[in-house]
Design an enzyme around this catalytic site. Sequence first.
Site, short mmCIF file in Angstrom:
data_model
loop_
_atom_site.label_atom_id
_atom_site.label_comp_id
_atom_site.label_asym_id
_atom_site.label_seq_id
_atom_site.Cartn_x
_atom_site.Cartn_y
_atom_site.Cartn_z
N ASP A 1 -0.20 5.20 0.92
CA ASP A 1 -0.47 6.15 2.01
C ASP A 1 -0.65 5.41 3.33
O ASP A 1 -1.51 4.53 3.45
CB ASP A 1 -1.74 6.96 1.71
CG ASP A 1 -1.62 7.78 0.44
OD1 ASP A 1 -0.73 8.64 0.38
OD2 ASP A 1 -2.40 7.54 -0.50
N ASP B 1 -1.53 -1.04 6.08
CA ASP B 1 -1.69 -0.44 7.40
C ASP B 1 -3.13 -0.40 7.87
O ASP B 1 -3.39 0.03 9.00
CB ASP B 1 -1.16 1.01 7.39
CG ASP B 1 -2.03 1.94 6.54
OD1 ASP B 1 -2.67 2.84 7.11
OD2 ASP B 1 -2.08 1.75 5.31
N ASP C 1 0.86 -1.17 0.00
CA ASP C 1 0.00 0.00 0.00
C ASP C 1 0.91 1.23 0.00
O ASP C 1 2.11 1.13 0.29
CB ASP C 1 -0.89 -0.04 1.24
CG ASP C 1 -1.72 1.22 1.41
OD1 ASP C 1 -2.41 1.60 0.45
OD2 ASP C 1 -1.66 1.82 2.50
#
Length: 225
Positions: A14, A175, A12
Amino acid sequence: MLPARPGLVVFDLDGTLVDSAPDIAQAVDIMLGRLGLPEAGEVRVRGWVGNGVEMLVKRALTGAVRPAGEPPRFREALAWFMDAYAEHMCDRSRLYPGVRDGLARIKAGGFPTACVTNKHSRFTQTLLEQLGLAPYLDFVGSGDQFAQHKPHPEPLLKTAAHFGIAPAQSLMVGDSANDAEAAHRAGFMLALVPYGYHGAVDLAALEPDVVVKSIAELPGLFEAL
């Protein structure tokens, strides 16, 4: 622990590789100011990141995490956000500790690498290049390049197919709950980082195979398998 040595590592963007919230928040506040609305501030915007630019703008206009429908002046606001973020996307965005070292070692180890994000392609490649990550990634997939966004599994499944690697041999590193759901639905292995934009979500409840304190820990895990 990871059940197997991955044949593909997908990251991922951001909240996993880059802390981009300060610049996203700045662009949101510029957009809101042009609409005559009060600023949202970085703390609130951090909770809105992760579902693509259209959802971000809808959240900013309504203050709701799950806004219904299209709010008034949405298209106008979206255009203002896009312009503001294009101008400011690299002002304060920074790599998380260990990201560059971890990616360099993973790449040097011969692992195919990809970045799959809900971020618009207008911004993704520029951000990766400005922060020096582009050379470490073999494939980049942005939100507007797939029919569905994460947490739908399509972006991960199409990325695995691009490399000709089975989903079960692929690792998603993220995240958030979006990353976790996408990985589980796609049949990927899952590694989560404890920082980023997951808010108050209990990482254990997302059922990762492993939680790593930084991306720099991943090469050591791979070597042990």
